[in-house]
Design a protein around this motif. Sequence first.
Motif, PDB file in Angstrom:
ATOM      1  N   LYS A  67       0.839  -1.214   0.000  1.00  0.00           N
ATOM      2  CA  LYS A  67       0.000   0.000   0.000  1.00  0.00           C
ATOM      3  C   LYS A  67       0.864   1.251   0.000  1.00  0.00           C
ATOM      4  O   LYS A  67       0.604   2.183  -0.763  1.00  0.00           O
ATOM      5  CB  LYS A  67      -0.917   0.036   1.222  1.00  0.00           C
ATOM      6  CG  LYS A  67      -2.057  -0.916   1.195  1.00  0.00           C
ATOM      7  CD  LYS A  67      -3.044  -0.681   2.321  1.00  0.00           C
ATOM      8  CE  LYS A  67      -2.404  -0.488   3.657  1.00  0.00           C
ATOM      9  NZ  LYS A  67      -3.332  -0.389   4.769  1.00  0.00           N
ATOM     10  N   SER A  71       1.125   4.031  -2.918  1.00  0.00           N
ATOM     11  CA  SER A  71       0.687   5.388  -2.557  1.00  0.00           C
ATOM     12  C   SER A  71       1.747   6.436  -2.859  1.00  0.00           C
ATOM     13  O   SER A  71       1.419   7.603  -3.076  1.00  0.00           O
ATOM     14  CB  SER A  71       0.324   5.459  -1.073  1.00  0.00           C
ATOM     15  OG  SER A  71      -0.787   4.660  -0.800  1.00  0.00           O
ATOM     16  N   GLU A  77      -4.261   6.492  -6.140  1.00  0.00           N
ATOM     17  CA  GLU A  77      -5.083   6.581  -4.924  1.00  0.00           C
ATOM     18  C   GLU A  77      -5.463   5.165  -4.517  1.00  0.00           C
ATOM     19  O   GLU A  77      -5.833   4.352  -5.360  1.00  0.00           O
ATOM     20  CB  GLU A  77      -6.351   7.395  -5.200  1.00  0.00           C
ATOM     21  CG  GLU A  77      -7.279   7.488  -4.025  1.00  0.00           C
ATOM     22  CD  GLU A  77      -8.594   8.185  -4.365  1.00  0.00           C
ATOM     23  OE1 GLU A  77      -9.414   8.310  -3.448  1.00  0.00           O
ATOM     24  OE2 GLU A  77      -8.799   8.581  -5.518  1.00  0.00           O
TER      25      GLU A  77
END
Length: 85
Positions: A67, A71, A77
């Motif tokens: 993640k 990111s 997003e």
Amino acid sequence: MDRHLILGVHVTERLKHAQAIQEVLTNFGDTIKTRIGLHDVNGEISSPNGVLLLECIDKQDRFSSLKQDLSNIEGVEIKEIVFDH
């Protein structure tokens, strides 16, 4: 505990960011169980934006790192879905 960890990845200007995204996905190939890519196609023209759905194995540290790395890419997003059983 058996959990399903899903990442929704919205990408703007996907052709511009595709190489960086692919590098992250390759680095986390041991974490991703299922990968689905979605984008609109209208005749011969593809949408500049797209969505990836990633089902990941239940290793929280690798999931969190994936993640974070995604990111950090401009135009990305992330939304997370966790199903606990």
